[in-house]
Scaffold this active site. Structure first.
Site, PDB file in Angstrom:
ATOM      1  N   CYS A  62       6.705  27.243  30.126  1.00  9.60           N
ATOM      2  CA  CYS A  62       7.740  28.022  29.432  1.00  9.60           C
ATOM      3  C   CYS A  62       8.848  27.127  28.886  1.00  9.60           C
ATOM      4  CB  CYS A  62       8.327  29.064  30.382  1.00  9.60           C
ATOM      5  SG  CYS A  62       9.528  30.134  29.590  1.00  9.60           S
ATOM      6  N   CYS A  66      15.255  27.960  33.116  1.00  8.87           N
ATOM      7  CA  CYS A  66      15.765  28.721  34.271  1.00  8.87           C
ATOM      8  C   CYS A  66      15.591  27.882  35.548  1.00  8.87           C
ATOM      9  CB  CYS A  66      15.021  30.045  34.391  1.00  8.87           C
ATOM     10  SG  CYS A  66      14.942  30.959  32.826  1.00  8.87           S
ATOM     11  N   CYS A  69      12.893  28.637  38.301  1.00  6.07           N
ATOM     12  CA  CYS A  69      11.538  29.062  37.941  1.00  6.07           C
ATOM     13  C   CYS A  69      10.501  27.943  37.903  1.00  6.07           C
ATOM     14  CB  CYS A  69      11.574  29.773  36.596  1.00  6.07           C
ATOM     15  SG  CYS A  69       9.957  30.472  36.172  1.00  6.07           S
ATOM     16  N   CYS A 106       2.292  45.518  36.573  1.00  6.87           N
ATOM     17  CA  CYS A 106       3.292  44.765  35.801  1.00  6.87           C
ATOM     18  C   CYS A 106       2.704  43.439  35.349  1.00  6.87           C
ATOM     19  CB  CYS A 106       4.511  44.453  36.659  1.00  6.87           C
ATOM     20  SG  CYS A 106       5.251  45.892  37.409  1.00  6.87           S
ATOM     21  N   CYS A 137       3.986  48.142  32.960  1.00 11.29           N
ATOM     22  CA  CYS A 137       5.233  47.378  32.849  1.00 11.29           C
ATOM     23  C   CYS A 137       4.862  46.001  32.322  1.00 11.29           C
ATOM     24  CB  CYS A 137       5.875  47.257  34.233  1.00 11.29           C
ATOM     25  SG  CYS A 137       7.344  46.207  34.252  1.00 11.29           S
ATOM     26  N   CYS A 197      13.801  48.021  33.284  1.00 12.57           N
ATOM     27  CA  CYS A 197      13.739  47.413  34.617  1.00 12.57           C
ATOM     28  C   CYS A 197      14.550  46.130  34.526  1.00 12.57           C
ATOM     29  CB  CYS A 197      12.276  47.121  34.980  1.00 12.57           C
ATOM     30  SG  CYS A 197      12.107  46.167  36.506  1.00 12.57           S
ATOM     31  N   ARG A 269      14.304  47.747  43.693  1.00 16.14           N
ATOM     32  CA  ARG A 269      13.108  47.074  44.209  1.00 16.14           C
ATOM     33  C   ARG A 269      13.463  45.871  45.070  1.00 16.14           C
ATOM     34  NH1 ARG A 269      10.141  46.011  39.769  1.00 16.14           N
ATOM     35  NH2 ARG A 269       9.219  48.065  39.943  1.00 16.14           N
TER      36      ARG A 269
HETATM   37  N1  SAM Z   1       9.637  34.857  31.070  1.00 17.80           N
HETATM   38  C1  SAM Z   1      10.118  36.167  31.203  1.00 17.80           C
HETATM   39  C2  SAM Z   1      11.589  36.237  31.531  1.00 17.80           C
HETATM   40  O1  SAM Z   1      12.137  35.340  32.119  1.00 17.80           O
HETATM   41  O2  SAM Z   1      12.198  37.264  31.200  1.00 17.80           O
HETATM   42  C3  SAM Z   1       9.347  36.976  32.229  1.00 17.80           C
HETATM   43  C4  SAM Z   1       8.877  36.341  33.514  1.00 17.80           C
HETATM   44  S1  SAM Z   1      10.152  35.727  34.617  1.00 17.80           S
HETATM   45  C5  SAM Z   1       9.221  34.853  35.794  1.00 17.80           C
HETATM   46  C6  SAM Z   1      10.732  37.216  35.408  1.00 17.80           C
HETATM   47  C7  SAM Z   1      11.814  37.091  36.444  1.00 17.80           C
HETATM   48  O3  SAM Z   1      11.287  36.536  37.634  1.00 17.80           O
HETATM   49  C8  SAM Z   1      13.011  36.207  36.149  1.00 17.80           C
HETATM   50  O4  SAM Z   1      13.943  36.824  35.323  1.00 17.80           O
HETATM   51  C9  SAM Z   1      13.584  35.990  37.548  1.00 17.80           C
HETATM   52  O5  SAM Z   1      14.547  36.971  37.836  1.00 17.80           O
HETATM   53  C10 SAM Z   1      12.364  36.148  38.455  1.00 17.80           C
HETATM   54  N2  SAM Z   1      12.024  34.867  39.110  1.00 17.80           N
HETATM   55  C11 SAM Z   1      11.437  33.796  38.549  1.00 17.80           C
HETATM   56  N3  SAM Z   1      11.306  32.794  39.434  1.00 17.80           N
HETATM   57  C12 SAM Z   1      11.834  33.240  40.594  1.00 17.80           C
HETATM   58  C13 SAM Z   1      12.011  32.669  41.887  1.00 17.80           C
HETATM   59  N4  SAM Z   1      11.647  31.413  42.151  1.00 17.80           N
HETATM   60  N5  SAM Z   1      12.580  33.407  42.856  1.00 17.80           N
HETATM   61  C14 SAM Z   1      12.967  34.692  42.593  1.00 17.80           C
HETATM   62  N6  SAM Z   1      12.837  35.281  41.386  1.00 17.80           N
HETATM   63  C15 SAM Z   1      12.283  34.574  40.394  1.00 17.80           C
HETATM   64 FE1  SF4 Z   2      10.418  31.085  31.450  1.00 17.48          FE
HETATM   65 FE2  SF4 Z   2      10.544  31.287  34.066  1.00 17.48          FE
HETATM   66 FE3  SF4 Z   2      12.751  31.509  32.648  1.00 17.48          FE
HETATM   67 FE4  SF4 Z   2      10.878  33.478  32.530  1.00 17.48          FE
HETATM   68  S1  SF4 Z   2      12.112  32.873  34.298  1.00 17.48           S
HETATM   69  S2  SF4 Z   2      11.993  32.541  30.824  1.00 17.48           S
HETATM   70  S3  SF4 Z   2       9.042  32.226  32.777  1.00 17.48           S
HETATM   71  S4  SF4 Z   2      11.479  29.677  32.821  1.00 17.48           S
END
Ligand code: SAM
Ligand code: SF4
Ligand code: DTB
Length: 336
Positions: A62, A66, A69, A106, A137, A197, A269
């Protein structure tokens, strides 16, 4: 803060101020739990929990950064980038989720935003899952207006897009898209008449004020999100937050309780992070007003408790998963 908490209707507010949310956080634990449980019982069957199963339809690589992530290309985690999954594999997985007892499926993609070239493939996945009798979802990053409308037409019930944390702390965690970008996506989803959501993550190193700030951003939207995922950070090796100090578990429970009080008709949730929680901590989260979980051995890339374990926990707690019309939240009559 209104004195009378006995009527959930009175609490459908969109004008929360920091001081009153911080006052909720500061209540003695028993008082906070009592209030949250009271409001919860007015809106929902307290013994019913909704179960959703997650599938990563496009993993890793990606473009966003973040900090939490494992799927970000900016970090050196063990997650490898994979292409968008074929439709038949997605439907196979959805059928299995239905068989195991999930009511919603989802699908998550590690994208910064949905590209038009992928729109029809995702729309086919949504229609296929919907046709199986499951709620649908997706979480695909930022959306444009026409994409939200197309997904609605395909049968999309919910779009997940988290605000993650407070506007003030957000820049410490993500630099590649803004808070306003996220709010814009949420408004396109709402305008397309898809259920929203949206929630966030606890344990990113944020302060209690930031946790309150996240909940204020969510509750002060023109309409409360129908579904509010509260994730506990899953610390993944290779991500900048991998070695963060653990948050006090009771502070996590408080966050669920305050979310319940601020958004009394939303389904809250107990989202990522259950793998590191004891059964007793999860039970406390359900008492605080959480009434949905992710069910299935994987979240997107990290582990979730085994379904057997969850079934035993539900049985020990007398929780049922027949979360239907009678327990689902009523739509907000008006937004103000
Ligand atoms: N890429 C898209 C986005 O960020 O909107 C969708 C997938 S992203 C993995 C969805 C959500 O997963 C993120 O907004 C975050 O809140 C949650 N998430 C990701 N990594 C995480 C982690 N290590 N621990 C807890 N929540 C996590
Ligand atoms: Fe990409 Fe992970 Fe951020 Fe979603 S949470 S936008 S998958 S880096
Ligand atoms: C949400 O709020 N949590 C889910 C879902 N929405 C998409 C994702 C949790 C991801 C946890 C880390 C992983 O498994 O990659």
């Amino acid at each position: 803060m209104p004195e009378n908490n006995s009527n959930a209707e009175q609490l459908l507010r969109h004008d929360w101020k920091a001081a009153e949310v911080e006052a909720l956080y500061s209540l003695p634990f028993a008082d906070l739990m009592y209030r949250a449980q009271t409001v919860h019982r007015e809106g929902f069957d307290p013994n019913s929990v909704q179960v959703s199963t997650l599938l990563s339809i496009k993993t890793g690589g990606c473009a966003e950064d973040c900090g939490y992530c494992p799927q970000s290309a900016h970090h050196e985690s063990a997650v490898k980038a994979e292409p968008l999954m074929p439709l038949d594999k997605v439907l196979e997985s959805a059928a299995q989720a239905k068989e195991t007892g999930a009511s919603r499926f989802c699908m998550g993609a590690a994208w910064r935003n949905l590209k038009d070239r992928d729109l029809e493939r995702v729309a086919d996945m949504v229609s296929g899952v919907k046709d199986m009798g499951l709620e649908t979802c997706v979480t695909l990053g930022m959306l444009e207006e026409h994409q939200a409308k197309r997904l609605k037409d395909a049968g999309l019930d919910y779009y997940n897009h988290n605000l993650d944390t407070s506007p003030e702390f957000y820049g410490d965690i993500i630099s590649t898209r803004t808070y306003q970008d996220r709010l814009d996506t949420l408004s396109y989803v709402r305008d397309a008449d898809i259920n929203v959501c949206s929630g966030g993550i606890v344990g990113l190193g944020e302060s209690q004020q930031d946790r309150a700030g996240l909940l204020i951003s969510l509750a002060n939207l023109p309409t409360h999100p129908e579904s509010v995922p509260i994730n506990l950070l899953v610390k993944v090796e290779g991500t900048p937050l991998a070695n963060h100090e653990d948050i006090d578990q009771l502070e996590f429970v408080r966050t669920i309780a305050v979310a319940r009080l601020m958004m009394p008709k939303s389904v809250v949730r107990l989202s990522a992070g259950r793998e590191s929680m004891s059964d007793e901590l999860q039970a406390m989260c359900f008492l605080a007003g959480a009434n949905s979980i992710f069910y299935g051995e994987k979240l997107l890339t990290t582990d979730n408790p085994d379904t057997d374990h969850d079934q035993k926990l539900f049985s020990r707690l007398g929780i049922n998963t027949e979360f239907g019309e009678h327990t689902a939240p009523a739509k907000e009559a008006c937004s103000h």
